[in-house]
Write a protein that holds these residues in place. Sequence first.
Motif, PDB file in Angstrom:
ATOM      1  N   TYR A  33       0.852  -1.188   0.000  1.00 28.66           N
ATOM      2  CA  TYR A  33       0.000   0.000   0.000  1.00 28.66           C
ATOM      3  C   TYR A  33       0.883   1.231   0.000  1.00 28.66           C
ATOM      4  CZ  TYR A  33      -2.946  -3.605   2.177  1.00 28.66           C
ATOM      5  OH  TYR A  33      -3.613  -4.764   2.464  1.00 28.66           O
ATOM      6  N   TYR A  35       0.664   5.411   1.032  1.00 26.00           N
ATOM      7  CA  TYR A  35      -0.081   6.472   1.701  1.00 26.00           C
ATOM      8  C   TYR A  35       0.723   7.764   1.631  1.00 26.00           C
ATOM      9  CZ  TYR A  35      -2.975   2.845   3.903  1.00 26.00           C
ATOM     10  OH  TYR A  35      -3.829   1.789   4.128  1.00 26.00           O
ATOM     11  N   GLN A  37       1.201  11.422   3.677  1.00 22.19           N
ATOM     12  CA  GLN A  37       0.906  12.158   4.903  1.00 22.19           C
ATOM     13  C   GLN A  37       1.353  13.606   4.735  1.00 22.19           C
ATOM     14  OE1 GLN A  37       3.016  11.092   8.570  1.00 22.19           O
ATOM     15  NE2 GLN A  37       1.185  11.557   9.770  1.00 22.19           N
ATOM     16  N   LEU A  43      -3.296  11.679   6.700  1.00 24.69           N
ATOM     17  CA  LEU A  43      -2.857  10.419   6.108  1.00 24.69           C
ATOM     18  C   LEU A  43      -3.894   9.951   5.107  1.00 24.69           C
ATOM     19  CD1 LEU A  43      -1.445   8.325   9.059  1.00 24.69           C
ATOM     20  CD2 LEU A  43      -0.467   8.366   6.775  1.00 24.69           C
ATOM     21  N   PHE A  45      -4.836   7.331   1.811  1.00 26.02           N
ATOM     22  CA  PHE A  45      -4.541   6.139   1.027  1.00 26.02           C
ATOM     23  C   PHE A  45      -4.407   6.507  -0.443  1.00 26.02           C
ATOM     24  CE2 PHE A  45      -4.725   1.860  -0.430  1.00 26.02           C
ATOM     25  CZ  PHE A  45      -5.646   1.797  -1.469  1.00 26.02           C
ATOM     26  N   GLN A  48      -3.257   0.348  -3.639  1.00 25.42           N
ATOM     27  CA  GLN A  48      -2.880  -0.967  -3.134  1.00 25.42           C
ATOM     28  C   GLN A  48      -2.580  -1.890  -4.304  1.00 25.42           C
ATOM     29  OE1 GLN A  48      -6.043  -3.250  -1.348  1.00 25.42           O
ATOM     30  NE2 GLN A  48      -4.755  -5.023  -0.919  1.00 25.42           N
ATOM     31  N   ALA A  56      -6.747  -1.710  -5.279  1.00 26.34           N
ATOM     32  CA  ALA A  56      -7.626  -0.625  -4.847  1.00 26.34           C
ATOM     33  C   ALA A  56      -6.933   0.704  -5.087  1.00 26.34           C
ATOM     34  CB  ALA A  56      -7.984  -0.759  -3.373  1.00 26.34           C
ATOM     35  N   LEU A  88       5.176  13.309   3.374  1.00 27.48           N
ATOM     36  CA  LEU A  88       5.802  12.053   3.773  1.00 27.48           C
ATOM     37  C   LEU A  88       5.024  10.941   3.080  1.00 27.48           C
ATOM     38  CD1 LEU A  88       8.048  11.101   5.663  1.00 27.48           C
ATOM     39  CD2 LEU A  88       6.433  11.182   7.544  1.00 27.48           C
ATOM     40  N   PHE A  90       4.377   6.992   2.779  1.00 26.16           N
ATOM     41  CA  PHE A  90       4.568   5.722   3.479  1.00 26.16           C
ATOM     42  C   PHE A  90       4.179   4.557   2.585  1.00 26.16           C
ATOM     43  CE2 PHE A  90       5.809   6.912   7.605  1.00 26.16           C
ATOM     44  CZ  PHE A  90       5.099   8.028   7.997  1.00 26.16           C
ATOM     45  N   ILE A 101      -3.746  -6.452   9.517  1.00 24.72           N
ATOM     46  CA  ILE A 101      -2.721  -5.517   9.962  1.00 24.72           C
ATOM     47  C   ILE A 101      -1.853  -5.106   8.784  1.00 24.72           C
ATOM     48  CG2 ILE A 101      -0.728  -5.208  11.456  1.00 24.72           C
ATOM     49  CD1 ILE A 101      -1.972  -7.373  13.276  1.00 24.72           C
ATOM     50  N   GLN A 102      -1.626  -3.815   8.690  1.00 28.16           N
ATOM     51  CA  GLN A 102      -0.675  -3.283   7.719  1.00 28.16           C
ATOM     52  C   GLN A 102       0.559  -2.828   8.485  1.00 28.16           C
ATOM     53  OE1 GLN A 102      -2.319  -0.443   4.920  1.00 28.16           O
ATOM     54  NE2 GLN A 102      -4.244  -1.572   4.781  1.00 28.16           N
ATOM     55  N   TYR A 103       1.716  -3.233   7.991  1.00 26.71           N
ATOM     56  CA  TYR A 103       2.991  -2.873   8.610  1.00 26.71           C
ATOM     57  C   TYR A 103       3.619  -1.756   7.782  1.00 26.71           C
ATOM     58  CZ  TYR A 103       2.300  -7.136  11.242  1.00 26.71           C
ATOM     59  OH  TYR A 103       1.765  -8.097  12.061  1.00 26.71           O
ATOM     60  N   PHE A 104       3.986  -0.691   8.458  1.00 27.17           N
ATOM     61  CA  PHE A 104       4.446   0.516   7.768  1.00 27.17           C
ATOM     62  C   PHE A 104       5.964   0.649   7.771  1.00 27.17           C
ATOM     63  CE2 PHE A 104       0.749   3.194   6.806  1.00 27.17           C
ATOM     64  CZ  PHE A 104      -0.247   2.418   7.367  1.00 27.17           C
ATOM     65  N   GLY A 105       6.471   1.165   6.660  1.00 27.62           N
ATOM     66  CA  GLY A 105       7.858   1.557   6.602  1.00 27.62           C
ATOM     67  C   GLY A 105       8.067   2.904   7.278  1.00 27.62           C
ATOM     68  N   ALA A 106       9.310   3.338   7.299  1.00 24.35           N
ATOM     69  CA  ALA A 106       9.651   4.595   7.980  1.00 24.35           C
ATOM     70  C   ALA A 106       9.323   5.822   7.143  1.00 24.35           C
ATOM     71  CB  ALA A 106      11.123   4.599   8.362  1.00 24.35           C
TER      72      ALA A 106
END
Lengths: 113, 115
Positions: A33, A35, A37, A43, A45, A48, A56, A88, A90, A101-106
């Motif tokens: 995904y 995103y 910000q 934030l 979307f 995907q 999506a 930013l 993401f 659960i979505q796991y986010f990068g930095a």
Amino acid sequence: DSGVTQTPKHLITATGQRVTLRCSPRSGDLSVYWYQQSLDQGLQFLIQYYNGEERAKGNILERFSAQQFPDLHSELNLSSLELGDSALYFCASSVGQDPDIQYFGAGTRLSVL
Amino acid sequence: AQSVTQLGSHVSVSEGALVLLRCNYSSSVPPYLFWYVQYPNQGLQLLLKYTTGATLVKGINGFEAEFKKSETSFHLTKPSAHMSDAAEYFCAVSRQEAAGNKLTFGGGTRVLVKP
């Protein structure tokens, strides 16, 4: 460490230019995904991908495009950049395409001057 | 369409005091609900999630949230604030859709912890 890797961390460029942001998902995750910000929009979307296919679409501008490659890494291409694109960005990943659960990068901080 | 409202963009609490962050959602179908935390210059980290089942959900770092369908709320609490809790917190909603899985985020609540 979420296991999601984004490069570069920072990007400074000029209006009208084109940049590419890269994302490597967690090992085993098939969905990626993107995103955005920003201070005024929060934030949001963008898009995907699941196993290489677009799944999506959100509020992604026509000047922006993304793809997911066979090795499952993804790239977000931003072109004809405007000052308002400074934000930013993401990347997140999840195992499947369903709500989970979505796991986010930095993130990659883009500054358009 | 789904949306998330977080009441209060900034919250200030004393160390040791209760932390309460409010989140209300709208969704036409049963939602999946999440709380994420963002520390300065970092990505988002999952605190907890609600999908189905028990409405009181426990997460990491002593946080918990309660899903109240009648109030369309998913407020986040922690009994005793710690200095390390200073961060921005985001409530998010997702749902099973025909086309993909996106997170819709609230505007975020920045927490300041006073010694």
